[in-house]
Write a protein that holds these residues in place. Structure first.
Motif, mmCIF file in Angstrom:
data_model
loop_
_atom_site.group_PDB
_atom_site.id
_atom_site.type_symbol
_atom_site.label_atom_id
_atom_site.label_comp_id
_atom_site.label_asym_id
_atom_site.label_seq_id
_atom_site.Cartn_x
_atom_site.Cartn_y
_atom_site.Cartn_z
ATOM 1 N N GLY A 112 -6.527 35.430 23.772
ATOM 2 C CA GLY A 112 -5.843 36.662 24.115
ATOM 3 C C GLY A 112 -5.257 37.245 22.840
ATOM 4 N N VAL A 113 -5.456 38.533 22.610
ATOM 5 C CA VAL A 113 -4.926 39.189 21.412
ATOM 6 C C VAL A 113 -4.038 40.335 21.872
ATOM 7 C CG1 VAL A 113 -5.478 40.441 19.289
ATOM 8 C CG2 VAL A 113 -7.003 38.601 20.083
ATOM 9 N N GLY A 114 -2.766 40.246 21.519
ATOM 10 C CA GLY A 114 -1.812 41.280 21.891
ATOM 11 C C GLY A 114 -1.208 41.938 20.668
ATOM 12 N N PHE A 115 -1.051 43.246 20.718
ATOM 13 C CA PHE A 115 -0.405 43.996 19.636
ATOM 14 C C PHE A 115 1.027 44.304 20.053
ATOM 15 C CE2 PHE A 115 1.062 47.932 17.713
ATOM 16 C CZ PHE A 115 0.887 47.647 16.373
ATOM 17 N N TYR A 116 1.962 43.995 19.156
ATOM 18 C CA TYR A 116 3.390 44.225 19.389
ATOM 19 C C TYR A 116 3.917 45.131 18.279
ATOM 20 C CZ TYR A 116 2.877 40.288 22.530
ATOM 21 O OH TYR A 116 2.459 39.464 23.536
ATOM 22 N N GLU A 117 4.685 46.137 18.646
ATOM 23 C CA GLU A 117 5.214 47.064 17.643
ATOM 24 C C GLU A 117 6.409 46.497 16.890
ATOM 25 O OE1 GLU A 117 5.674 50.723 19.903
ATOM 26 O OE2 GLU A 117 3.756 51.409 19.091
ATOM 27 N N SER A 118 7.051 45.467 17.437
ATOM 28 C CA SER A 118 8.197 44.854 16.762
ATOM 29 C C SER A 118 8.105 43.334 16.912
ATOM 30 C CB SER A 118 9.509 45.361 17.371
ATOM 31 O OG SER A 118 9.701 44.806 18.654
ATOM 32 N N ASP A 119 9.051 42.646 16.292
ATOM 33 C CA ASP A 119 9.093 41.189 16.392
ATOM 34 C C ASP A 119 9.538 40.711 17.764
ATOM 35 O OD1 ASP A 119 8.213 40.880 13.809
ATOM 36 O OD2 ASP A 119 10.226 40.666 12.965
ATOM 37 N N ASP A 120 10.113 41.600 18.553
ATOM 38 C CA ASP A 120 10.574 41.251 19.893
ATOM 39 C C ASP A 120 9.395 41.342 20.867
ATOM 40 O OD1 ASP A 120 11.839 40.816 22.291
ATOM 41 O OD2 ASP A 120 13.057 42.631 22.216
ATOM 42 N N ALA A 121 8.870 40.189 21.233
ATOM 43 C CA ALA A 121 7.699 40.155 22.119
ATOM 44 C C ALA A 121 8.083 40.116 23.593
ATOM 45 C CB ALA A 121 6.836 38.941 21.773
ATOM 46 N N SER A 122 9.367 40.180 23.888
ATOM 47 C CA SER A 122 9.812 40.022 25.269
ATOM 48 C C SER A 122 9.347 41.149 26.189
ATOM 49 C CB SER A 122 11.337 39.881 25.336
ATOM 50 O OG SER A 122 11.959 41.054 24.867
ATOM 51 N N ASP A 123 9.081 42.331 25.650
ATOM 52 C CA ASP A 123 8.614 43.445 26.475
ATOM 53 C C ASP A 123 7.113 43.407 26.733
ATOM 54 O OD1 ASP A 123 11.141 44.510 26.732
ATOM 55 O OD2 ASP A 123 10.923 45.822 24.986
ATOM 56 N N GLY A 124 6.441 42.462 26.130
ATOM 57 C CA GLY A 124 4.996 42.375 26.287
ATOM 58 C C GLY A 124 4.279 43.216 25.250
ATOM 59 N N PRO A 125 2.971 43.034 25.156
ATOM 60 C CA PRO A 125 2.216 43.755 24.139
ATOM 61 C C PRO A 125 1.977 45.215 24.509
ATOM 62 C CG PRO A 125 0.740 42.436 25.475
ATOM 63 C CD PRO A 125 2.140 42.116 25.933
ATOM 64 N N VAL A 126 1.818 46.043 23.492
ATOM 65 C CA VAL A 126 1.458 47.447 23.672
ATOM 66 C C VAL A 126 -0.004 47.530 24.113
ATOM 67 C CG1 VAL A 126 1.162 49.641 22.454
ATOM 68 C CG2 VAL A 126 3.149 48.212 21.990
ATOM 69 N N GLU A 127 -0.840 46.685 23.518
ATOM 70 C CA GLU A 127 -2.257 46.565 23.881
ATOM 71 C C GLU A 127 -2.596 45.084 23.954
ATOM 72 O OE1 GLU A 127 -4.329 48.904 24.784
ATOM 73 O OE2 GLU A 127 -3.113 50.643 24.189
ATOM 74 N N TYR A 128 -3.550 44.746 24.812
ATOM 75 C CA TYR A 128 -3.937 43.340 24.986
ATOM 76 C C TYR A 128 -5.404 43.274 25.391
ATOM 77 C CZ TYR A 128 -4.074 38.600 26.837
ATOM 78 O OH TYR A 128 -4.407 37.286 27.077
ATOM 79 N N VAL A 129 -6.139 42.374 24.762
ATOM 80 C CA VAL A 129 -7.529 42.099 25.138
ATOM 81 C C VAL A 129 -7.698 40.588 25.196
ATOM 82 C CG1 VAL A 129 -8.448 44.247 24.158
ATOM 83 C CG2 VAL A 129 -8.333 42.205 22.732
ATOM 84 N N GLU A 130 -8.667 40.145 25.990
ATOM 85 C CA GLU A 130 -8.885 38.703 26.076
ATOM 86 C C GLU A 130 -10.345 38.377 26.329
ATOM 87 O OE1 GLU A 130 -6.270 37.306 29.181
ATOM 88 O OE2 GLU A 130 -7.798 37.594 30.703
ATOM 89 N N ALA A 131 -10.674 37.127 26.061
ATOM 90 C CA ALA A 131 -12.000 36.589 26.330
ATOM 91 C C ALA A 131 -11.825 35.222 26.967
ATOM 92 C CB ALA A 131 -12.804 36.465 25.045
ATOM 93 N N GLU A 132 -12.662 34.904 27.921
ATOM 94 C CA GLU A 132 -12.569 33.632 28.638
ATOM 95 C C GLU A 132 -13.429 32.551 27.996
ATOM 96 O OE1 GLU A 132 -10.563 32.768 31.159
ATOM 97 O OE2 GLU A 132 -9.637 34.747 31.168
ATOM 98 N N SER A 133 -13.445 32.528 26.673
ATOM 99 C CA SER A 133 -14.156 31.501 25.922
ATOM 100 C C SER A 133 -13.349 31.183 24.673
ATOM 101 C CB SER A 133 -15.558 31.996 25.521
ATOM 102 O OG SER A 133 -16.137 31.117 24.572
ATOM 103 N N PRO A 134 -13.219 29.905 24.314
ATOM 104 C CA PRO A 134 -12.465 29.550 23.110
ATOM 105 C C PRO A 134 -13.293 29.605 21.822
ATOM 106 C CG PRO A 134 -13.062 27.568 24.286
ATOM 107 C CD PRO A 134 -13.556 28.722 25.115
ATOM 108 N N ASP A 135 -14.448 30.214 21.848
ATOM 109 C CA ASP A 135 -15.321 30.336 20.675
ATOM 110 C C ASP A 135 -14.601 31.128 19.583
ATOM 111 O OD1 ASP A 135 -17.282 30.919 18.794
ATOM 112 O OD2 ASP A 135 -18.700 31.731 20.245
#
Length: 108
Positions: free
Chosen positions: A63-86
Motif C-alpha cells: 500500500g502506498v499512501g501520500f501524506y501532506e504532513s508528518d501527521d498521518a492520523s488523518d489518513g493519506p491524501v492519495e492511496y494505491v495498493e496491490a495484493e502481491s508482495p512482489d
C-alpha cells in the motif's frame, strides 16, 4: 529498527535505485512502514490496507499512501495498493500514487 530494515532490504534497494530516498520507519505503536520523504509531503509504504509485518513472510501486498504532513492520523491524501508482495510492483505503485497527487493538485 535495524531488523526491520534488514527484512525489507530488497524493497528499500528497489526504491533507492529508482531515485527514492526510502528508509524503514515506525509510525507509532510498533507499526512498521517504509518512508520516502519528498519536498512537499511524504509517502508511507505499508502492507495492503495495514502496517508492514515485521516478518516479511507475513506480507500480503503493498500500500502506498501520500501524506501532506508528518501527521498521518488523518489518513493519506492519495492511496494505491496491490495484493502481491512482489517488490517489482513498488516503483509503479509509487508513480501511480504520485500521479494521482499531481492530478488532484491540478484540479484544485
Amino acid at each position: 529498527m535495524a531488523a526491520g530494515g534488514a527484512e525489507y532490504a530488497q524493497a528499500l534497494t528497489v526504491l533507492r535505485d529508482a531515485g527514492f530516498a526510502a528508509q524503514f520507519t515506525q509510525t507509532g505503536g510498533m507499526c512498521a512502514a517504509l518512508e520516502v520523504r519528498l519536498e512537499r509531503g511524504n509517502l508511507l509504504i505499508t502492507d495492503a490496507s495495514e502496517e508492514l509485518p515485521w516478518d516479511r513472510t507475513g506480507q500480503r501486498g503493498w500500500g502506498v499512501g501520500f501524506y501532506e504532513s508528518d501527521d498521518a492520523s488523518d489518513g493519506p491524501v492519495e492511496y494505491v495498493e496491490a495484493e502481491s508482495p512482489d517488490v517489482g510492483l513498488l516503483v509503479p505503485l509509487v508513480h501511480q500514487c504520485l500521479s494521482a497527487v499531481a492530478d488532484a493538485r491540478r484540479h484544485r
